[in-house]
Design a protein around this motif. Structure first.
Motif, PDB file in Angstrom:
ATOM      1  N   ASP A 179      88.414 -26.697   2.990  1.00 48.70           N
ATOM      2  CA  ASP A 179      89.588 -26.643   2.116  1.00 48.70           C
ATOM      3  C   ASP A 179      89.192 -26.538   0.648  1.00 48.70           C
ATOM      4  OD1 ASP A 179      88.543 -29.173   1.928  1.00 48.70           O
ATOM      5  OD2 ASP A 179      90.425 -30.242   2.258  1.00 48.70           O
ATOM      6  N   LEU A 180      87.872 -26.644   0.372  1.00 52.23           N
ATOM      7  CA  LEU A 180      87.372 -26.483  -0.993  1.00 52.23           C
ATOM      8  C   LEU A 180      85.993 -25.842  -0.934  1.00 52.23           C
ATOM      9  CD1 LEU A 180      87.689 -27.054  -4.075  1.00 52.23           C
ATOM     10  CD2 LEU A 180      86.392 -29.169  -3.673  1.00 52.23           C
ATOM     11  N   ILE A 181      85.834 -24.732  -1.631  1.00 51.10           N
ATOM     12  CA  ILE A 181      84.538 -24.064  -1.759  1.00 51.10           C
ATOM     13  C   ILE A 181      84.016 -24.332  -3.166  1.00 51.10           C
ATOM     14  CG2 ILE A 181      83.302 -21.875  -1.737  1.00 51.10           C
ATOM     15  CD1 ILE A 181      84.323 -22.733   1.008  1.00 51.10           C
ATOM     16  N   ILE A 182      82.816 -24.902  -3.247  1.00 49.11           N
ATOM     17  CA  ILE A 182      82.159 -25.122  -4.536  1.00 49.11           C
ATOM     18  C   ILE A 182      81.051 -24.071  -4.648  1.00 49.11           C
ATOM     19  CG2 ILE A 182      80.971 -26.781  -6.019  1.00 49.11           C
ATOM     20  CD1 ILE A 182      82.113 -28.996  -4.180  1.00 49.11           C
ATOM     21  N   GLY A 183      81.367 -22.971  -5.316  1.00 46.17           N
ATOM     22  CA  GLY A 183      80.398 -21.896  -5.481  1.00 46.17           C
ATOM     23  C   GLY A 183      79.536 -22.150  -6.703  1.00 46.17           C
ATOM     24  N   ILE A 184      78.229 -22.172  -6.514  1.00 48.30           N
ATOM     25  CA  ILE A 184      77.308 -22.459  -7.607  1.00 48.30           C
ATOM     26  C   ILE A 184      76.320 -21.309  -7.736  1.00 48.30           C
ATOM     27  CG2 ILE A 184      75.716 -24.144  -8.602  1.00 48.30           C
ATOM     28  CD1 ILE A 184      76.787 -26.209  -6.635  1.00 48.30           C
ATOM     29  N   GLY A 185      76.427 -20.564  -8.831  1.00 47.58           N
ATOM     30  CA  GLY A 185      75.487 -19.480  -9.089  1.00 47.58           C
ATOM     31  C   GLY A 185      75.590 -18.335  -8.105  1.00 47.58           C
ATOM     32  N   THR A 186      76.781 -18.067  -7.574  1.00 49.44           N
ATOM     33  CA  THR A 186      76.960 -16.947  -6.650  1.00 49.44           C
ATOM     34  C   THR A 186      77.982 -15.966  -7.204  1.00 49.44           C
ATOM     35  OG1 THR A 186      77.690 -16.279  -4.441  1.00 49.44           O
ATOM     36  CG2 THR A 186      78.677 -18.281  -5.336  1.00 49.44           C
ATOM     37  N   ARG A 187      77.787 -14.689  -6.890  1.00 50.48           N
ATOM     38  CA  ARG A 187      78.740 -13.671  -7.314  1.00 50.48           C
ATOM     39  C   ARG A 187      79.683 -13.280  -6.178  1.00 50.48           C
ATOM     40  NH1 ARG A 187      77.222  -8.091  -6.897  1.00 50.48           N
ATOM     41  NH2 ARG A 187      75.487  -7.797  -5.471  1.00 50.48           N
ATOM     42  N   TYR A 188      79.627 -14.015  -5.049  1.00 50.46           N
ATOM     43  CA  TYR A 188      80.555 -13.815  -3.931  1.00 50.46           C
ATOM     44  C   TYR A 188      80.572 -12.369  -3.424  1.00 50.46           C
ATOM     45  CZ  TYR A 188      82.596 -18.462  -4.779  1.00 50.46           C
ATOM     46  OH  TYR A 188      82.801 -19.815  -4.924  1.00 50.46           O
ATOM     47  N   GLU A 189      79.388 -11.841  -3.159  1.00 49.87           N
ATOM     48  CA  GLU A 189      79.291 -10.515  -2.563  1.00 49.87           C
ATOM     49  C   GLU A 189      79.950 -10.522  -1.184  1.00 49.87           C
ATOM     50  OE1 GLU A 189      76.006  -7.618  -0.647  1.00 49.87           O
ATOM     51  OE2 GLU A 189      76.478  -9.672  -0.125  1.00 49.87           O
ATOM     52  N   ASP A 190      80.333  -9.338  -0.676  1.00 47.84           N
ATOM     53  CA  ASP A 190      81.133  -9.295   0.551  1.00 47.84           C
ATOM     54  C   ASP A 190      80.398  -9.843   1.768  1.00 47.84           C
ATOM     55  OD1 ASP A 190      79.407  -7.085   0.703  1.00 47.84           O
ATOM     56  OD2 ASP A 190      80.878  -5.818   1.717  1.00 47.84           O
ATOM     57  N   PHE A 191      79.076  -9.766   1.792  1.00 47.93           N
ATOM     58  CA  PHE A 191      78.347 -10.400   2.887  1.00 47.93           C
ATOM     59  C   PHE A 191      78.526 -11.918   2.842  1.00 47.93           C
ATOM     60  CE2 PHE A 191      76.513  -6.472   3.988  1.00 47.93           C
ATOM     61  CZ  PHE A 191      75.846  -6.623   5.193  1.00 47.93           C
ATOM     62  N   THR A 192      78.551 -12.491   1.642  1.00 46.03           N
ATOM     63  CA  THR A 192      78.708 -13.936   1.487  1.00 46.03           C
ATOM     64  C   THR A 192      80.073 -14.403   1.977  1.00 46.03           C
ATOM     65  OG1 THR A 192      77.197 -13.970  -0.404  1.00 46.03           O
ATOM     66  CG2 THR A 192      78.744 -15.811  -0.204  1.00 46.03           C
TER      67      THR A 192
END
Length: 642
Positions: A300-313
């Motif tokens: 219910d919560l994503i903590i993205g750290i240093g990622t550009r959220y590419e489509d594979f991710t």
């Protein structure tokens, strides 16, 4: 001095300064220069390098490559291993020599890694016009092929007059050392300007320091992030390359352990935690583990750290299935901090932000149910990898077995290199990482041919690391036959410099990754096998395999080669060969281990998806079936903002 001499002299005096905690690091920003010389740079940058080599060889060491694109890849590999504190400059001649660097520029910028490109340009004076290899455009005569670098570079300039050199270099290095803006920096140098005389101020040639910016998070952002974390029942951290570039892996472990939040990682984030850490779920997304993807689906919560959220991710935005999922994005680059319509963007250094978040936890910890779910999913995935590594196939082994054998044969501190084909996905899922520097897969651009050249860049960085009192590391390139054929010529560079680069070459007679993708999309592995042409059908799909001997090819370049014979002992022989290669002394030159594999034996499923559109109308039954599957998957795709 000439403009080219001023460029070389200036670059030799530039230093990167970086503060991490209480430690300050200072090293040369440009420790050397690559170049292939032709008209345009032979009498400019080439002459300057030769002159300084004669008077002071340490001022700007010159390295000889075999392909301009590969030279940029070496610079990028070096930059990645040095965590963006240093890179190389690359000089190229007019026309094709310069445009050969375009792919390298795109790769550097996509990966947010610094590389300094110095393409030669046509005459600024137009005294000789048009020159050999000049592109003429009748509607815009001031355009040269180097203008193609503009969209691929984070900074582009052209020094049309000697006096412009100062601002071009200062602005270029400003971008090169900016963690939020870095990428390819391209400064085009017209061939006549390179050779012109310029009166250079002594101040320009003095040592200069470029401090890497590591901004603190805003207190209000930390407060809002903690409110979201405390309200979450199933939080998940997705750690990207920014964690490693900010040297935050220890702070990440401390935060995750204190809060009890599991961690998945992107390709660039492999190494943020050891593979056997109790909270390490491994890769997330299309090439991910079932563990990370199971937790992502429920988060219910994503903590993205240093990622550009590419489509594979993100599994093409199908990974996050909780109806109320929210995002906290911590990133030095605003473009990434604001993705997915996050309510809590934190534009700051990852390490400093994690320190503030850990301080603000105040005893908060997730529930026991999340810990049990994490442990159970991790056990399930680890068992799947064990089975993939240990199941033996004969006469040809699976790629899973080859990865397992190579992983076992390497020391914890060694570095594996890869970039394209089926290998990156399988490595992302299954490589058991034990050191934050131990994994280098170029997957932002996933450039075929990067592997050997990028591996050489990493090797240069590890040698500098060891010479400075750091860790001794072997560098092992894993590459398929398709990518090897794209750009294997930098093996000659390794031979010339006696660099001990270990290459595991997997021969599967085609493109295994795209072959599997083609089959899943109903296109029956069309055009993905190395076969003789069937003239009647004009098909490369059904003929016998081509008699290609890549081991012999490597031997002809001066490489030491070990051939692994197919059969029941292939995996044991491979593991032994990699260990033997590691035991060879530095200075012994490159070593290649050749092994054949069965491309039809797949890695364990990620239980995820990647959005590659399927033809909506087709005469092929296989394509119609694939389209029905595709439309089912599209139903899970979330319309995330940003």
């Amino acid at each position: 001095m000439t403009v080219a001499q001023a460029v070389v002299a200036f670059l030799s005096q530039q230093y990167t300064v970086d503060n991490v905690g209480r430690q300050e690091y200072r090293e040369r920003l440009i420790p050397g220069m690559f170049g292939i010389f032709g008209h345009g740079n032979v009498a400019g940058v080439g002459q300057a390098l030769k002159q300084f080599q004669t008077t002071d060889p340490s001022l700007m060491p010159y390295y000889q490559g075999r392909n301009e694109q590969a030279q940029v890849h070496q610079a990028v590999g070096y930059a990645r291993h040095t965590r963006r504190r240093a890179t190389f400059a690359v000089s190229a001649s007019v026309g094709p020599g310069s445009t050969n660097m375009l792919t390298g520029a795109a790769l550097a910028t996509t990966n947010r890694l610094p590389a300094l490109l110095l393409p030669s340009d046509i005459f600024a004076t137009r005294a000789a016009d048009p020159v050999l290899q000049q592109l003429e455009r009748p509607e815009a005569y001031d355009i040269s092929v180097n203008d193609a670098f503009r969209p691929l570079s984070r900074y582009f300039d052209r020094v049309s007059r000697p006096e412009q050199l100062y601002s071009a270099l200062f602005n270029g290095l400003r971008v090169l050392t900016d963690p939020a803006d870095t990428g390819a920096v391209t400064i085009a140098l017209p061939q006549d300007v390179q050779a012109e005389e310029i009166a250079v101020p002594l101040e320009f040639l003095e040592q200069r320091e470029w401090r890497i910016r590591r901004p603190e998070p805003e207190a209000d952002d930390v407060r809002r992030a903690m409110e979201a974390i405390r309200a979450a029942k199933r939080p998940l951290i997705i750690a990207g390359g920014g964690v490693l570039y900010s040297f935050a892996h220890q702070e990440l472990a401390a935060f995750a352990e204190a809060a009890g939040i599991p961690v998945g990682n992107t390709q660039a984030g492999v190494g943020v935690l050891p593979w056997d850490h109790r909270l390490a779920l491994g890769a997330v997304g299309s090439t991910g583990t079932t563990a990370a993807n199971a937790l992502a689906a429920q988060a219910d919560l994503i903590i993205g750290i240093g990622t550009r959220y590419e489509d594979f991710t993100t599994g093409s935005r199908a990974a996050f299935q909780h109806p109320g999922v929210r995002f906290i994005n911590i990133n030095i680059a605003p473009i990434d901090a604001y993705k997915h319509g996050t309510a809590v963007p934190i534009v700051a250094d990852a390490r400093k932000t994690l320190l503030r978040l850990t301080e603000a936890l105040g005893g908060y910890r997730t529930g026991a149910d999340l810990a049990e779910l994490t442990a159970g999913e991790k056990r399930r995935w680890d068992a799947a990898v064990d089975e993939a590594f240990d199941t033996r196939h004969s006469p040809l082994p699976s790629q899973n077995e080859i990865i397992g054998a190579t992983n076992r044969a390497m020391a914890p501190q060694d570095v594996v290199i890869c970039a394209a084909g089926s290998l990156p996905g399988d490595l992302h899922k299954m490589w058991r990482i034990r050191d934050p520097y131990g994994y280098h897969v170029e997957y932002a651009f996933s450039c075929m041919g990067y592997e050997i050249a990028g591996g050489l860049g990493v090797k240069r960085a590890t040698l500098a690391e060891s010479a400075g009192g750091g860790t001794d590391r072997d560098v092992v390139v894993m590459v398929g036959d398709g990518s090897y054929l794209m750009m294997h010529t930098e093996l000659v560079t390794a031979v010339a410099e006696r660099l001990k680069l270990i290459v595991v070459l997997i021969q599967n007679h085609g493109y295994a990754s795209i072959g599997a993708l083609s089959e899943s999309l109903g296109s029956q592995r069309f055009g993905t096998q190395y076969r003789f042409l069937d003239g009647e059908q004009h098909s490369f799909d059904a003929g016998s395999p081509l008699p290609i001997d890549l081991a012999l090819n490597a031997e002809s370049l001066g490489v030491t080669v070990t051939r692994i014979q197919p059969g029941g002992t292939a995996i044991a022989d491979l593991e032994k060969a990699v260990r033997a290669a590691r035991s060879a002394p530095e200075g012994s030159g490159p070593i290649l281990v050749h092994v054949e594999s069965d491309p039809l034996l797949d890695a364990p499923s990620s239980e995820s998806w990647w959005d590659v559109p399927v033809s909506a109308v087709s005469d092929l039954d296989s394509t119609r079936g694939a389209y029905r599957t595709y439309t089912d998957h599209k139903l899970r795709q979330r319309p995330l903002l940003g």
